[in-house]
Design a protein around this motif. Structure first.
Motif, short mmCIF file in Angstrom:
data_model
loop_
_atom_site.label_atom_id
_atom_site.label_comp_id
_atom_site.label_asym_id
_atom_site.label_seq_id
_atom_site.Cartn_x
_atom_site.Cartn_y
_atom_site.Cartn_z
N VAL A 88 -1.29 -36.62 -88.60
CA VAL A 88 0.17 -36.70 -88.71
C VAL A 88 0.81 -35.35 -88.42
O VAL A 88 1.78 -35.26 -87.66
CB VAL A 88 0.57 -37.22 -90.11
N ILE A 89 0.27 -34.28 -88.99
CA ILE A 89 0.84 -32.95 -88.78
C ILE A 89 0.75 -32.54 -87.32
O ILE A 89 1.71 -32.02 -86.75
CB ILE A 89 0.14 -31.93 -89.70
N ALA A 94 3.16 -31.54 -82.16
CA ALA A 94 3.17 -31.64 -80.70
C ALA A 94 4.50 -32.19 -80.19
O ALA A 94 4.98 -31.77 -79.13
CB ALA A 94 2.02 -32.54 -80.24
N LEU A 95 5.10 -33.11 -80.93
CA LEU A 95 6.38 -33.67 -80.50
C LEU A 95 7.54 -32.71 -80.71
O LEU A 95 8.48 -32.68 -79.91
CB LEU A 95 6.64 -34.98 -81.25
N TRP A 96 7.50 -31.95 -81.78
CA TRP A 96 8.61 -31.07 -82.09
C TRP A 96 8.46 -29.67 -81.50
O TRP A 96 9.41 -28.90 -81.49
CB TRP A 96 8.78 -30.95 -83.60
N TRP A 97 7.28 -29.32 -81.02
CA TRP A 97 7.01 -27.98 -80.53
C TRP A 97 7.99 -27.52 -79.44
O TRP A 97 8.54 -26.41 -79.53
CB TRP A 97 5.57 -27.89 -80.03
N ARG A 103 14.40 -22.94 -77.92
CA ARG A 103 15.73 -23.09 -78.53
C ARG A 103 16.65 -21.99 -78.01
O ARG A 103 16.22 -21.07 -77.34
CB ARG A 103 15.60 -23.03 -80.05
N LEU A 104 17.90 -22.11 -78.33
CA LEU A 104 18.86 -21.09 -77.95
C LEU A 104 18.53 -19.80 -78.70
O LEU A 104 18.07 -19.83 -79.85
CB LEU A 104 20.27 -21.54 -78.29
N MET A 109 14.74 -21.06 -86.27
CA MET A 109 13.81 -22.19 -86.26
C MET A 109 14.31 -23.30 -87.19
O MET A 109 14.20 -24.48 -86.88
CB MET A 109 12.42 -21.74 -86.69
N LEU A 110 14.90 -22.92 -88.30
CA LEU A 110 15.45 -23.90 -89.23
C LEU A 110 16.60 -24.68 -88.59
O LEU A 110 16.70 -25.90 -88.77
CB LEU A 110 15.91 -23.22 -90.52
N ASP A 111 17.43 -24.00 -87.81
CA ASP A 111 18.52 -24.69 -87.11
C ASP A 111 17.97 -25.72 -86.12
O ASP A 111 18.52 -26.81 -85.98
CB ASP A 111 19.40 -23.69 -86.35
#
Length: 135
Positions: A88-89, A94-97, A103-104, A109-111
């Motif tokens: 699961v992790i 892999a999907l969120w990487w 990112r901008l 990373m939290l944003d």
């Protein structure tokens, strides 16, 4: 369901194969990240996979007694549980990487994680508007 299909091998040893549960958890994680509607049946899938972690496997009896058998069974159950958790992790990672790495520059990373969650669960529109927009 995919997770309850026996292995394609013909021998009887693979009827309790946990391999399909791993694939099922990967596919369920993909479904969760595709549409939040998969959360409706998430408790049932979680309970099924947790039950499969605790399913018994026939172990060879040894001359040293039943304490070795109980310890082996507990290690077996724990290893299945850890394997499901890692699956699961790693699937979510892999999907969120790409969204976290690319990112901008002004975003943290939290944003980025909060942006993913806002897009998966668009509660700002309201529940009624979300239902109407899906019709």
């Amino acid at each position: 369901h995919f997770i309850t299909i026996p292995s394609s091998r013909n021998d009887n040893k693979n009827k309790n194969n946990f391999h399909n549960c791993i694939w099922g958890s990967i596919l369920f994680c993909l479904a969760l990240n595709f549409k939040q509607m998969a959360l409706y049946y998430a408790p049932a899938v979680f309970a099924y996979l947790l039950g499969r972690c605790h399913s018994h496997q026939k172990l060879e009896s040894s001359s040293s007694g039943s304490s070795l058998l109980i310890q082996s069974t507990n290690q077996f159950i724990f290893s299945r549980f850890i394997l499901l958790g890692l699956t699961v992790i790693l699937t979510f990672g892999a999907l969120w990487w790409p969204f976290i790495v690319y990112r901008l520059p002004e975003d943290t990373m939290l944003d980025s994680i909060l942006q993913i969650l806002r897009r998966l669960f668009p509660f700002q529109r309201g529940l009624f508007e979300g239902k109407v927009s899906n019709i």
